[in-house]
Design an enzyme around this catalytic site. Structure first.
Site: not given
Length: 445
Positions: A124, A164
């Site tokens: 991430k 995201d």
């Protein structure tokens, strides 16, 4: 495995990283029994290795705004685990981004990606930069500066980012364009790209679509269907849009959406042009849902409140982590909710999860429910590697199959002696076992 020892050690090393520690604790509790049945895991210290990321890349992002003033942000990439494939996970641009949130997301991503059965590790990344209120030129310059600090750590077989919160097709396009220029290669190093340069059909809808396919399987396990059910959804971005679109298509009635300003309750159902209007609201950049009630007078806006107070059959948190707390869960249970499925990552607090499980309410975690997004990203990687593009029907078919298989794994590992399916336990064990066995097979590295 001594759970308390591992947690105490992590807390001492990473004080204040509450989201990360919460995510680790959930997995440790779920996999403790199966872990202790495998002495080879303890000997190789699999859990101690698994809860720490392989590496964290932190860098300064310097860019120039439209007034000619120099701005500085912090960029991160948490490469958590690549035991089963190249690092894979989104990039988040939001003022709230910090290392704890990115570590929690990367840790969750490791197991989520394992559940898809596709060869993808977990990662991430992101920055405390917020695209809200910025011009197109400023967003482009920031994305390019961000990649200047990260590109050497990326690659189609090394680390493949995606979008995201705060990072959609526009931002992915700018980052991919700069990456492509720097490496002088056209590779599938980003997913969520535009359809004109390697993107996959139905990728924007995939997280929401996949979540509803998972919900379908959960209901089928109880010999039930979604047709005729009322559904509460939070959020109003791409994820909520995809979930509302597919739920409506399958015969359910979506009655809520929400934003930071409150939530909308529409008893007539959010369908047709109302779903399109959700995307319009998001595109305005105002980050509010109140105008929905002005446009559609049959709806009511509840400022500063959450949709979980409404009586519905199905609750789908689609916004952000820990958005459903213990009090919200108690209200949902008291109102007779039949099923709760996290479409956001770690959408429920531990207290909320305990409430659902104690009441035997059917509940499933985000790492299983929302895996459709990264699964379709994996399918995009496959299409890029083959230098072709599949039809929407082909992508949707594969997505549906992946979500059914994830459900099957959750049932296999989560069914308790009384027949209750603990989806949280099932998802964590299934994902953990795949990653742990891969780490064992590759030795102590």
């Amino acid at each position: 495995m001594d759970i308390n020892s591992i947690l105490n050690s992590l807390e001492a090393k990473h004080p204040g990283e509450k989201e990360y520690l919460q995510a680790v604790k959930e997995v440790l509790i779920c996999v403790e029994d199966v872990y202790n049945q495998h002495p080879e895991f303890e000997k190789a210290k699999i859990m101690e290795r698994m809860v720490e990321p392989d590496r964290i890349v932190t860098f300064r992002v310097t860019w120039v705004d439209d007034r000619g003033e120099v701005q500085n942000n912090i960029g991160y990439r948490v490469q958590f685990n690549n035991a089963i494939g190249p690092y894979k996970g989104g990039i988040r641009f939001h003022a709230s981004v910090n290392l704890s949130i990115l570590k929690f997301l990367g840790f969750e991503q490791t197991f989520k990606n394992a559940l898809t059965t596709l060869p993808m590790g977990g990662a991430k990344g992101g920055s405390d930069f917020s695209p809200r209120g910025k011009s197109e030129a400023e967003i482009m310059r920031f994305c390019q500066a961000f990649i200047l600090g990260l590109w050497k750590n990326l690659g189609p077989d090394r680390d493949v980012p995606a979008g995201d919160i705060g990072v959609g097709g526009r931002e992915v396009g700018y980052m991919y364009g700069m990456y492509k220029k720097l490496v002088n290669e056209c590779t599938g190093t980003f997913t969520g790209k535009g359809l004109d340069f390697g993107g996959s059909l139905i990728r924007p809808e995939a997280t929401g679509f996949g979540a509803l396919y998972f919900v379908q399987s959960m209901l089928a396990e109880k010999n039930d269907t979604i047709a005729g059910k009322t559904v509460a959804i939070s959020g109003f971005g791409n994820v909520a849009w995809g979930a509302a679109l597919k739920a409506t298509e399958l015969g359910a009635k979506v009655v809520t959406i929400s934003g930071p300003d409150g939530y909308i309750y529409d008893p007539t159902g959010i369908s047709g042009d109302k779903i399109d209007y959700m995307l319009y609201l998001r595109a305005t950049g105002e980050d509010i849902v109140a105008p929905y009630a002005e446009r559609y007078p049959e709806a009511t806006f509840f400022p500063g409140r959450k949709p979980w107070e409404q009586k519905v059959d199905i609750a789908l948190p689609c916004a952000t982590q820990n958005e459903v707390n213990g009090e919200d869960a108690a209200t949902l249970v008291a109102n007779g909710v039949e099923l709760v499925a996290e479409v956001s990552n770690m959408g429920c607090t531990p207290e909320a999860i305990d409430t659902f499980i104690a009441s035997r309410t059917t509940y499933a975690p985000g790492k299983a429910v929302n895996a459709g997004g990264v699964a379709t990203s994996g399918l995009e990687m496959s299409q890029n590697a083959e230098h072709l593009q599949w039809s929407a029907e082909e992508v949707d078919r594969r997505l549906h199959e992946i979500m059914r298989n994830i459900h099957t794994q959750c049932v296999k590992h989560g069914t308790e002696p009384d027949g209750f399916i603990n989806y949280m336990k099932g998802a964590n064990i299934a994902g953990f076992m795949k990653v742990a066995n891969a780490m064992i097979g590759q030795g102590i590295i």
